[in-house]
Design a protein around this motif. Structure first.
Motif, mmCIF file in Angstrom:
data_model
loop_
_atom_site.group_PDB
_atom_site.id
_atom_site.type_symbol
_atom_site.label_atom_id
_atom_site.label_comp_id
_atom_site.label_asym_id
_atom_site.label_seq_id
_atom_site.Cartn_x
_atom_site.Cartn_y
_atom_site.Cartn_z
ATOM 1 N N ALA A 1 2.242 3.307 -1.907
ATOM 2 C CA ALA A 1 1.590 2.030 -2.212
ATOM 3 C C ALA A 1 1.086 2.010 -3.651
ATOM 4 C CB ALA A 1 0.438 1.779 -1.241
ATOM 5 N N HIS B 1 1.883 7.341 2.552
ATOM 6 C CA HIS B 1 1.691 5.887 2.565
ATOM 7 C C HIS B 1 0.872 5.432 1.353
ATOM 8 C CE1 HIS B 1 3.479 5.925 6.497
ATOM 9 N NE2 HIS B 1 2.601 6.821 6.881
ATOM 10 N N TYR C 1 -1.861 -4.764 2.162
ATOM 11 C CA TYR C 1 -1.356 -3.557 2.805
ATOM 12 C C TYR C 1 -2.547 -2.620 2.973
ATOM 13 C CZ TYR C 1 1.379 0.682 3.579
ATOM 14 O OH TYR C 1 1.900 1.833 4.104
ATOM 15 N N LEU D 1 -3.765 -3.974 -2.000
ATOM 16 C CA LEU D 1 -3.906 -2.752 -1.212
ATOM 17 C C LEU D 1 -5.356 -2.563 -0.821
ATOM 18 C CD1 LEU D 1 -2.858 0.086 -0.241
ATOM 19 C CD2 LEU D 1 -3.297 0.896 -2.585
#
Length: 129
Positions: free
Chosen positions: A14, A10, A38, A108
């Motif tokens: 990202a 993940h 995110y 992020l």
């Protein structure tokens, strides 16, 4: 399977999607995270992984042109303050409340297991050329 670097699928994915000027907040386990960015939550137990481990790992993969942290880190968490000052010579320090506001614009958020206060930094992505 990747041979080295960040193995978390993940987080790796990202990072690959980030561009010039995008914000990445690396934060301790207690930082409030707003809706929007995110989130990759790496926190496992108190202190695991540490803020320092995650910052160092990200710096091996990202080009960073700027960083912002809470001014309170100098007093409340000298170890994190030394890490940030050493890794980001032009570090901008703002009040913690302002850092929380800036987090809403991050692309992020990477949450660590860090259990010491003010171990947070907002990175601004640069370019490699």
């Amino acid at each position: 399977m990747k041979r080295r670097g960040i193995l978390n699928r993940h987080l790796s994915g990202a990072l690959a999607g980030l561009g010039h000027g995008d914000g990445v907040l690396v934060c301790d386990a207690g930082m409030p995270i707003p809706d929007g960015p995110y989130v990759v939550d790496l926190a496992f137990r108190a202190g695991v992984p540490s803020f320092a481990e995650v910052v160092e790992g990200l710096l091996e993969e990202l080009v960073v042109e700027g960083a912002t942290a809470a001014a309170e880190v100098r007093q409340a968490n000298p170890a994190a303050a030394r890490l940030l000052a050493g890794r980001f010579p032009g570090l901008e320090l703002v009040p913690h409340e302002r850092l929380k506001e800036l987090t809403a614009g991050a692309r992020l958020v990477v949450r660590t297991g860090e259990a010491r206060p003010y171990a947070n930094v907002l990175l601004r992505c640069g370019v490699f050329f």
